[in-house]
Design an enzyme around this catalytic site. Structure first.
Site, PDB file in Angstrom:
ATOM      1  CG  HIS A 153      -0.817  12.627  -6.550  1.00 61.29           C
ATOM      2  ND1 HIS A 153      -0.946  11.263  -6.656  1.00 61.29           N
ATOM      3  CD2 HIS A 153       0.089  12.845  -5.558  1.00 61.29           C
ATOM      4  CE1 HIS A 153      -0.136  10.685  -5.780  1.00 61.29           C
ATOM      5  NE2 HIS A 153       0.499  11.620  -5.098  1.00 61.29           N
ATOM      6  CB  SER A 180       0.011   8.100   9.371  1.00 62.77           C
ATOM      7  OG  SER A 180       1.122   7.240   9.368  1.00 62.77           O
ATOM      8  CD  GLU A 181      -1.822  10.440   3.753  1.00 62.77           C
ATOM      9  OE1 GLU A 181      -0.943  10.822   2.966  1.00 62.77           O
ATOM     10  OE2 GLU A 181      -1.966   9.251   4.097  1.00 62.77           O
ATOM     11  CG  ASP A 198      -5.909  13.453  -5.357  1.00 61.51           C
ATOM     12  OD1 ASP A 198      -6.367  13.104  -6.453  1.00 61.51           O
ATOM     13  OD2 ASP A 198      -5.363  14.561  -5.181  1.00 61.51           O
ATOM     14  CD  GLU A 216       1.913  12.693   4.010  1.00 58.34           C
ATOM     15  OE1 GLU A 216       2.066  13.004   2.817  1.00 58.34           O
ATOM     16  OE2 GLU A 216       0.969  11.993   4.417  1.00 58.34           O
TER      17      GLU A 216
END
Length: 818
Positions: free
Chosen positions: A594, A526-527, A552, A496
C-alpha cells in the site's frame, strides 16, 4: 444514502433455501408467418445476404493470409486476421433489431460484427442521412475512394463504403475507418453504432459497461452490447464489469427518473474455444455458460442460451432483452451458441480438435441452413441466392482492388501518428445543458467551512498556520472537483468509498451533499472495472473521474490503464476523445502493498498524461487543467501531503478558477551552485536539504519541482543545470527504474557540456516498503540528498555521511538486486 438501507441480523441469519429461477436454453420456435410479418420478404433475404457478405469477406482475408492472393489479386497482408467464419448468423441476427443509437463493442474477432452492424444501419437509414454521414466522415476521403467501385444507388454505395472502410483499416490504409491505426482487431465505425473492438480477451466488458453508464447517467437513447467470447469468462475484468453493472444502488439509491440499471448486455459469442482451449469440458466448469447469471443477481441477469446458428432466434432474443434494458432492469447475459470453423488465426491448424467435429458444424452451416429455410418457405430460390452471392463477390473484388492499391490507398506518416497521440483539447463541458446538483454551492457545508480557512500556510509573522485553520491540499482538490461538477453536466465520479465516507482521504467530503447519486457513487472493489468503465464513459462522450485508493492497486487495473485509456485516441486516429482523470493516491505507513510510487510505470506508456502535484496551489491548478482537458490523465496525489498547506505561493491558493501551465516545472528555490529536482512529496525533503546546505556550507541550491511526468518541458531544468553544472534528482519511487533516470538521461544528452559530473538519482530503496516505524530507512531523507551530493558531486568540508551513497554502493546494490 447507504445508512437508509438497514441490514438486520434477524433477517439475514434466517434459515432459508435459495431457489434459482429457470434459465431458458434454445427456446426459440421458428414461425415463418410471424417472421415474415415482422421483417418482410426483402429484410429476410437481406439477412442471408449480410451473412454471405461476412463469409466472403473473411474467406478473402484468409486467402490473402495463407496464399498471398485472392481472385487473381496478390497482396501480402502482414497484420493479423482473426476470423469468425461460422459465426455469421450470430453477428447478423444480433444487429437486425438494433439502431445506430445501440452500441456494440467487440473483440479481436470482430470483422463480422462491424459489417453486420453497419449493414443493418444501411438498411434502416434513409439515403439522405446515409449520404450525409459518408460525406462527413474523414472529410469524405473514405467515400471518395469507395465511389471508385461500381454502385447502383446510395445504399449500394454505402455498402462499398463499409467494405472499403473496414478492409482499408485492416490493411493499414489512410482512408480506413481509423486511418489504419486500429487495424484488424480494433476497427470500428461509431456513426453506425459500431464501437471500438478490443484485442484483449474480455477487454470490451468493462468498457462497454462504462458506455452504458454514460447512456444512463446522461439519459441517452439505446443499449450497449459487449460482444465477448466464452473464454473471457475466465477474465477478471469481465466479472468485475458484471458486478459494476449489477449494483443494487441503481434501484435503491439512484433517482428513479435516471432510469435504473445501465443498459448493458454481456453477449458471449460461445464458440466453445479460447484459442486452443476447449471451454466446455476442459478450461471452464460452467458447462452451460448461461448459468453464470444465477450467481450475479436474483434475476439471473435475465440470462439465456440462444441458438446463434439461427439469425432470427438471436434477433428475437436481442429484441426482448433490449426492452428489459431500456426499462432499467438490466444487466443481461446472453449465451449465444456459435462455432468458429476457422482457426484462432490463419496460422492455427486446429490440431486441438477433430476433423469430425469441424465437419459436423460445417454440415450445420448457418448460411446454407437459412438459405434453405427461405427457399422452403417460398421466399426465394437457389438461383436467386447464388446470383446474390456472385454479386457479393464481385462487389468485394472491386473494393479489394482499391484497398490493395498503394497509389489509391496511401498510408499515414509517422508525423500523423504523433499528432493523434493526444487530442490536447480544452472543453469547459462535454455537453451544453444544466448540471444536476442537489444544492447551491454556497449552501454546501464544506464550501462554507473553507471560507474561513487561511489559504497561505504562514501568518503575517512568518509562523506556520495550524492545520485546523489552514486550507489544505485535500481542500484544493475538492474545489477543483466541485467547480467542474458545477460546469460540466456529463462529469461523473466513482470508486471505492467515494460517497458518504467522503473519499478515503476526505477529498470528496462535501460532494455527497452537492451531487445526486448518479454523478458520484461508490463502486465495488473492482479496480479494473472502475478504470475500464471510465474509459468507456469517456470515449462515449462524457467526462469521468475515477479513483484508485492506493497506487499499488494500479496492478489490478493494469490493462485498463496501459492498454485501454492510453491507446484509444491514437488507435482511433483522433476520432475518439478520452476525457478521463484517474486519481491515484501514493501511500505511506501501510506497508509493502500500500505504499509504492509506481509513477515510472505510467511514464513508460505512450498516450497518458501524468501529473504529480506537491503543493495545494498546484493540486487545484493542475486538477483544473486535467478536468478541462480531453486526454487521459493519471493524477498522482501523495498521502503525505493531504493535510499540507500552501508554502510557496505567498498569495495562497486562489478562490477562483486557474490552471497551472501544462508540462512546466516550478522553481521553488533559487540557487547558483547545484540543482535539486524532485517529484512528489520529496520536494519538502529537498527544501530541508537546501536549507542545511545554505546554513552549513554556504551552498545555494536551486530546487525545482517537476510536477509533471508527461508532457514535461525540460527548458527550466536545462537553464538551471547550465547555471549550476550539477543536478541531483529525488523522489519517493524506488531508485531502480525510476522516471528520474529518464530525466537524468535526457539532461545528460541535452546539457552534457555544462555538467561538472554525472547526474545523481536518489530514490527509495529497492526493497519492500517496511512498516511505518521503519520508513526512514526506506524513503529518501534530507540526509540522503546531502550525502549523495557529498559522495558523488561536491565534497562538503567536514561533513561525515550518515548513509552510504557512493558509486561503490550502487555497484553493490545492483549486484545483489536490491
Amino acid at each position: 444514502m447507504p445508512k437508509s438501507l438497514l441490514i438486520s441480523p434477524a433477517e439475514v441469519r434466517k434459515a432459508q433455501v435459495i431457489t434459482i429461477k429457470d434459465i431458458p436454453v434454445n427456446q426459440y420456435k421458428p414461425d415463418f408467418k410471424k417472421e415474415l410479418a415482422t421483417y418482410g420478404k426483402d429484410r429476410l433475404i437481406k439477412v442471408w445476404y449480410d451473412m454471405v457478405t461476412i463469409r466472403e469477406f473473411e474467406t478473402m482475408l484468409n486467402s490473402f493470409k495463407t496464399m498471398g492472393s485472392w481472385n487473381g489479386i496478390e497482396y501480402n497482408h502482414k497484420g493479423p486476421a482473426h476470423l469468425s467464419i461460422g459465426q455469421e448468423a450470430a453477428a447478423v441476427g444480433q444487429c437486425i433489431n438494433l439502431t445506430i443509437d445501440d452500441f456494440i463493442f467487440g473483440s479481436h474477432r470482430s470483422h463480422g460484427e462491424i459489417l453486420a452492424k453497419c449493414y443493418s444501419a444501411i438498411w434502416q437509414l434513409d439515403e439522405n442521412r446515409l449520404e450525409s454521414i459518408m460525406k462527413g466522415f474523414l472529410n469524405g476521403e473514405t467515400l471518395g475512394i469507395a465511389e471508385k467501385a461500381p454502385y447502383k444507388n446510395i445504399k449500394d454505395l454505402a455498402e462499398n463504403f463499409v467494405l472499403y472502410g473496414t478492409l482499408a483499416e485492416i490493411f493499414a490504409r489512410k482512408a480506413g475507418f481509423n486511418r489504419g491505426l486500429g487495424g484488424s482487431m480494433h476497427a470500428f465505425f461509431t456513426p453506425f453504432g459500431s464501437m471500438p473492438n478490443n484485442a484483449i480477451v474480455g477487454g470490451s466488458a468493462d468498457i462497454a459497461t462504462g458506455s452504458a453508464l454514460y447512456k444512463r447517467i446522461n439519459r441517452k437513447p439505446g443499449i450497449v452490447i459487449a460482444n465477448i467470447g466464452d473464454a473471457s469468462m475466465g477474465c477478471g475484468p469481465v466479472w468485475e464489469a458484471m458486478m459494476l453493472a449489477s449494483m443494487d444502488q441503481y434501484r435503491t439509491l439512484w433517482p428513479e427518473d435516471v432510469g435504473g440499471a445501465p443498459p448493458i448486455l454481456f453477449n458471449f459469442f460461445n464458440n466453445f474455444y479460447g484459442m486452443g482451449g476447449q471451454t466446455m469440458g476442459e478450461t471452464m466448469g460452467y458447462q452451460v455458460l448461461a448459468r453464470i447469471g444465477a450467481g450475479v443477481n436474483p434475476d439471473n441477469m435475465h440470462s439465456e442460451r440462444v441458438d446463434g446458428y439461427n439469425p432470427l432466434a438471436v434477433a428475437e432474443a436481442i429484441s426482448r432483452k433490449k426492452e428489459l434494458l431500456l426499462a432499467g432492469k438490466g444487466p443481461v447475459l446472453l449465451d449465444t451458441l456459435t462455432y468458429r470453423i476457422s482457426g484462432h488465426s490463419p496460422s492455427d491448424a486446429s490440431s486441438y480438435r477433430t476433423p469430425e467435429e469441424i465437419k459436423l458444424w460445417q454440415e450445420a452451416d448457418a448460411i446454407e441452413a437459412f438459405g434453405k429455410y427461405l427457399i422452403e418457405n417460398g421466399l426465394t430460390n437457389k438461383a436467386e441466392l447464388e446470383a446474390l452471392r456472385t454479386a457479393v463477390v464481385q462487389k468485394l473484388l472491386e473494393v479489394v482492388k482499391l484497398a490493395t492499391n498503394d497509389q489509391i490507398s496511401e498510408r499515414v506518416s509517422g508525423q500523423f501518428i504523433e499528432s493523434v497521440m493526444f487530442s490536447n483539447g480544452k472543453l469547459e463541458k462535454m455537453e451544453d445543458r444544466p448540471p444536476e446538483l442537489l444544492q447551491d454551492i454556497k449552501e454546501n457545508p464544506r464550501y462554507k467551512a473553507l471560507q474561513g480557512k487561511l489559504r497561505y500556510g504562514f501568518d503575517s509573522e512568518g509562523k506556520p498556520v495550524s492545520k485546523n485553520k489552514a486550507f489544505q491540499f485535500r481542500d484544493a482538490l475538492f474545489e477543483a472537483l466541485a467547480y467542474r461538477f458545477m460546469v460540466d453536466p456529463s462529469m461523473a465520479a466513482w470508486g471505492e468509498e467515494n460517497r458518504d465516507w467522503g473519499g478515503a482521504f476526505a477529498v470528496y467530503r462535501g460532494l455527497t451533499e452537492l451531487l445526486p447519486y448518479h454523478r458520484l457513487f461508490n463502486s465495488p472493489i473492482s479496480e479494473g472495472a472502475i478504470v475500464g468503465a471510465g474509459v468507456g464513459y469517456a470515449l462515449s462522450g462524457g467526462r469521468a473521474v475515477v479513483e484508485l485508493m492506493y497506487c499499488d492497486f494500479m496492478g489490478r487495473a493494469g490493462d485498463e490503464i496501459f492498454n485501454q485509456a492510453a491507446k484509444w485516441q491514437a488507435m482511433s486516429a483522433g476520432l475518439l476523445k478520452m476525457p478521463l482523470v484517474v486519481r491515484v493516491s501514493v501511500g505511506n505507513k501501510y506497508g509493502a502493498q500500500h505504499s509504492q510510487d509506481w509513477s515510472a510505470l505510467v511514464a513508460h506508456i505512450p498516450g497518458l498524461k501524468v501529473m504529480f502535484p506537491a503543493t495545494p496551489y498546484d493540486a487545484k491548478g493542475m486538477l483544473n487543467l486535467a478536468l478541462r482537458g480531453t486526454d487521459p490523465v493519471i493524477f498522482f496525489e501523495s498521502q503525505l501531503l493531504y493535510d499540507v498547506s500552501e508554502q510557496f505561493e505567498k498569495g495562497g491558493v486562489p478562490e477562483g478558477y486557474y490552471e497551472v501551465p501544462e508540462g512546466e516545472p516550478s522553481i521553488r528555490r533559487q540557487g547558483k551552485d547545484l540543482t535539486i529536482a524532485t517529484l512528489g512529496a520529496t520536494l519538502y525533503k529537498a527544501m530541508e536539504a537546501a536549507q542545511v546546505l545554505q546554513s552549513q556550507w554556504g551552498i545555494e541550491a536551486e530546487v525545482i519541482d517537476l510536477r509533471f511526468i508527461n508532457p514535461l518541458n525540460y527548458e527550466k531544468i536545462l537553464e538551471s543545470v547550465k547555471k549550476t553544472g550539477k543536478l541531483i534528482l529525488a523522489s519517493d519511487a524506488v531508485e531502480r527504474g525510476s522516471f528520474l533516470h529518464t530525466v537524468a538521461s535526457n539532461v545528460q544528452t541535452l546539457a552534457f557540456d555544462y555538467l561538472d559530473g554525472p547526474v545523481a538519482v536518489v530514490g527509495s530503496r529497492n526493497w519492500i516498503t517496511p512498516a511505518a516505524e521503519m520508513e526512514n530507512l526506506y524513503f529518501p531523507q534530507k540526509e540522503w540528498i546531502i550525502d549523495t551530493i557529498h559522495e558523488r558531486m561536491l565534497p562538503l568540508k567536514g561533513h561525515i555521511p550518515t548513509t552510504v551513497q557512493t558509486t561503490g554502493e550502487l555497484v553493490r546494490r545492483n549486484r545483489l538486486g536490491v
